[in-house]
Scaffold this motif. Structure first.
Motif, short mmCIF file in Angstrom:
data_model
loop_
_atom_site.label_atom_id
_atom_site.label_comp_id
_atom_site.label_asym_id
_atom_site.label_seq_id
_atom_site.Cartn_x
_atom_site.Cartn_y
_atom_site.Cartn_z
N ASN A 259 3.04 6.71 -1.52
CA ASN A 259 1.71 6.13 -2.31
C ASN A 259 1.94 6.06 -3.63
OD1 ASN A 259 0.02 5.62 0.14
ND2 ASN A 259 -0.76 7.73 -0.16
N MET A 260 1.86 4.42 -3.90
CA MET A 260 2.22 4.24 -5.55
C MET A 260 1.03 4.48 -6.23
SD MET A 260 5.61 3.67 -5.81
CE MET A 260 5.74 2.93 -7.08
N PRO A 261 1.07 5.05 -7.62
CA PRO A 261 -0.03 5.12 -8.49
C PRO A 261 -0.49 3.78 -8.96
CG PRO A 261 1.88 6.15 -9.60
CD PRO A 261 2.26 5.78 -8.08
N VAL A 262 -0.92 2.84 -8.36
CA VAL A 262 -1.21 1.48 -8.58
C VAL A 262 -2.45 1.09 -7.93
CG1 VAL A 262 -0.29 -0.97 -8.62
CG2 VAL A 262 1.23 1.04 -9.13
N SER A 263 -3.16 0.40 -8.63
CA SER A 263 -4.37 -0.36 -8.01
C SER A 263 -5.58 0.55 -7.46
CB SER A 263 -3.77 -1.37 -7.26
OG SER A 263 -5.05 -2.21 -6.78
N ARG A 264 -5.73 0.50 -6.00
CA ARG A 264 -6.75 1.35 -5.53
C ARG A 264 -6.52 2.52 -5.32
NH1 ARG A 264 -8.71 -3.61 -2.64
NH2 ARG A 264 -7.73 -2.86 -0.34
N PHE A 265 -5.21 2.97 -5.24
CA PHE A 265 -4.73 4.39 -5.10
C PHE A 265 -4.80 5.18 -6.39
CE2 PHE A 265 -1.64 7.79 -4.57
CZ PHE A 265 -2.30 8.71 -3.92
N LEU A 266 -4.60 4.43 -7.47
CA LEU A 266 -4.43 4.80 -8.99
C LEU A 266 -6.07 5.03 -9.19
CD1 LEU A 266 -3.69 5.59 -11.68
CD2 LEU A 266 -3.72 3.00 -12.06
N ASP A 267 -6.87 4.18 -8.70
CA ASP A 267 -8.58 4.62 -9.13
C ASP A 267 -8.80 5.55 -8.27
OD1 ASP A 267 -11.20 3.47 -9.67
OD2 ASP A 267 -11.32 3.20 -7.66
N ASP A 268 -8.61 5.81 -6.84
CA ASP A 268 -8.96 6.80 -6.44
C ASP A 268 -8.41 8.20 -6.90
OD1 ASP A 268 -9.96 8.36 -3.69
OD2 ASP A 268 -7.75 8.83 -3.49
N LEU A 269 -7.14 8.16 -7.27
CA LEU A 269 -6.90 9.50 -7.99
C LEU A 269 -7.52 9.73 -9.25
CD1 LEU A 269 -2.99 8.74 -8.02
CD2 LEU A 269 -3.79 10.39 -6.64
N LEU A 270 -7.64 8.70 -10.00
CA LEU A 270 -8.54 9.02 -11.43
C LEU A 270 -9.98 9.44 -11.03
CD1 LEU A 270 -7.54 6.17 -13.31
CD2 LEU A 270 -6.89 8.46 -13.75
N ARG A 271 -10.70 8.77 -10.00
CA ARG A 271 -12.07 9.14 -9.64
C ARG A 271 -11.98 10.93 -9.20
NH1 ARG A 271 -13.97 7.44 -5.51
NH2 ARG A 271 -12.25 6.08 -4.49
N ARG A 272 -11.18 11.07 -8.52
CA ARG A 272 -11.15 12.70 -7.91
C ARG A 272 -10.48 13.45 -8.75
NH1 ARG A 272 -8.24 13.39 -2.86
NH2 ARG A 272 -7.16 11.44 -3.10
N GLY A 273 -10.02 13.08 -10.33
CA GLY A 273 -9.48 13.83 -10.89
C GLY A 273 -8.09 14.43 -10.55
N LYS A 274 -7.52 13.82 -9.95
CA LYS A 274 -6.13 14.26 -9.19
C LYS A 274 -4.92 13.51 -9.80
CE LYS A 274 -7.87 17.33 -6.39
NZ LYS A 274 -7.29 18.56 -6.47
N TYR A 275 -5.11 12.56 -10.73
CA TYR A 275 -4.10 11.71 -11.30
C TYR A 275 -2.89 12.70 -11.89
CZ TYR A 275 -1.27 8.69 -14.46
OH TYR A 275 -0.32 7.83 -14.82
N ASP A 276 -3.28 13.45 -12.78
CA ASP A 276 -2.24 14.31 -13.44
C ASP A 276 -1.47 15.10 -12.59
OD1 ASP A 276 -2.86 13.24 -15.98
OD2 ASP A 276 -4.27 14.89 -16.32
N GLU A 277 -2.12 15.70 -11.54
CA GLU A 277 -1.55 16.59 -10.40
C GLU A 277 -0.54 15.75 -9.56
OE1 GLU A 277 -2.91 18.84 -6.52
OE2 GLU A 277 -4.25 18.45 -7.84
N TYR A 278 -1.00 14.40 -9.35
CA TYR A 278 0.04 13.66 -8.61
C TYR A 278 1.26 13.22 -9.25
CZ TYR A 278 1.27 10.31 -5.08
OH TYR A 278 1.71 9.41 -3.98
#
Length: 366
Positions: A259-278
């Motif tokens: 899963n690329m950190p782009v578009s809706r998956f990026l949004d999901d990561l940010l909403r869940r506070g998981k972006y930095d971890e990913y």
């Protein structure tokens, strides 16, 4: 595979609820509908820059090799709205490749040594030019790949698609993110798994993935959580066993895609506070053995307007191929124009180089 089957049920239930209500980023006015906003987040986050990591292992810039595949994204209209979609496709999108642009694609293929036309979307079959593109590319003796979501094959107005694809010997690459119904529906919407199994059965009946048949059906797995794909061969064996024993269906190969950190998956990561971890996980799993086989080394991506990018992910971030200040259009494209051209990279590229690597053709390290 026990952990694979049991993991994340709390998240699955949440994702089911979200998928049922999910709208595109554009429809909701989300700031991440802007490619520049996505790129800003990716480049400003406190991580090691991809270009710096790459420079530790190869001389920069990263150059293109021989072009073998033309991948065209014919638009963002889709009959599904999946939680992980890097295109932000959905029923409410109207971007669609015109006949004029599709003809420019055919003109390029006629003068090019490229062997493969890879058609994606959205649901590419919903584009009015799809069948023309298939017919004309096959007349030129090009291999044609249809990146299919499977459910479109059962939709009103498209039920003759399986026969059309078989008649023109189109290779089908279809997303099925899990062989378990609850996991698949969590990512792609309620009822999608059952329709997907039905569609695969129809393709099997027409000869896809059958012994002594040239009709190829490959399935695509991408994780439903923050993990990287497991080993492709091990997971393929599990998929084949489970899908055959449970549903009596067959396919050729499984392609694992990160899963690329782009578009809706990026949004999901940010909403869940998981972006930095990913992102940290992708960086820690950076694998220099993937670099020679990166898909951007041999593939070029064309958007619905005919503009050229190094890959489909760069397309979503508007990292366009340019000559000076001018964007390159498919009508200008020649094989020589791209020879030894430097490839544009950004921090999302960690997704293609982590673990066994990731591409539209699956893992990069066998």
């Amino acid at each position: 595979m026990k952990a694979f089957e049991d993991a994340g049920f709390y998240r699955i239930e949440l994702a089911k609820q979200l998928t049922m209500k999910l709208k595109t980023l554009v429809r909701t006015g989300n700031r991440l509908a802007s490619p520049s906003e996505q790129l800003h987040i990716l480049q400003c986050s406190p991580v090691v820059a991809f270009s710096d990591k790459l420079a530790e292992h190869v001389a920069l810039p990263l150059y293109r090799k021989q072009l073998t595949t033309l991948q065209i994204n014919v638009g963002k209209l889709c009959n599904q709205t999946c939680t992980h979609c890097h295109v932000d496709a959905g029923p409410d999108r109207r971007e669609s490749m015109s006949h004029e642009t599709a003809q420019h694609v055919m003109d390029f293929l006629a003068r090019s040594e490229v062997k493969t036309l890879d058609i994606t979307g959205g649901a590419p079959e919903m584009n009015p030019q799809f069948r023309m593109l298939v017919r004309e590319a096959r007349k030129l003796d090009k291999q044609v790949i249809d990146r299919c979501n499977l459910t479109i094959l059962l939709a009103n107005g498209f039920t003759d698609l399986p026969e059309f694809l078989a008649e023109h010997q189109v290779s089908v690459v279809a997303s099925l993110p899990c062989y378990l119904e609850e996991n698949c529906d969590a990512q792609r919407g309620n009822g999608v798994f059952g329709k997907s199994i039905e569609a695969i059965g129809r393709l099997n009946e027409l000869g896809y993935a059958q012994p002594n048949s040239d009709l190829r059906l490959d399935l695509v797995y991408n994780p439903t959580g923050l993990g990287l794909p497991p080993g492709q061969h091990e997971l393929e064996a599990a998929y084949k066993s489970e899908l055959d024993s449970r549903y009596g269906i067959q396919f050729n190969n499984l392609l694992t895609i990160t899963n690329m950190p782009v578009s809706r998956f990026l949004d999901d990561l940010l909403r869940r506070g998981k972006y930095d971890e990913y992102m940290e996980k992708l960086i820690q799993k950076f694998n220099p053995s993937t670099i020679d086989n990166l898909m951007c080394r041999s593939l070029i991506s064309v958007d619905w307007n005919g503009l050229i990018y190094d890959c489909d992910f760069n397309q979503m971030l508007d990292l366009v191929v340019a000559e000076g200040a001018e964007r390159v259009h498919i009508s200008q494209l020649t094989d020589d124009l791209l020879a030894e051209r430097a490839i544009r990279t950004a921090n999302h590229c960690y997704g293609c180089t982590a673990g066994c690597g990731s591409s539209c053709g699956g893992s990069l390290v066998k």
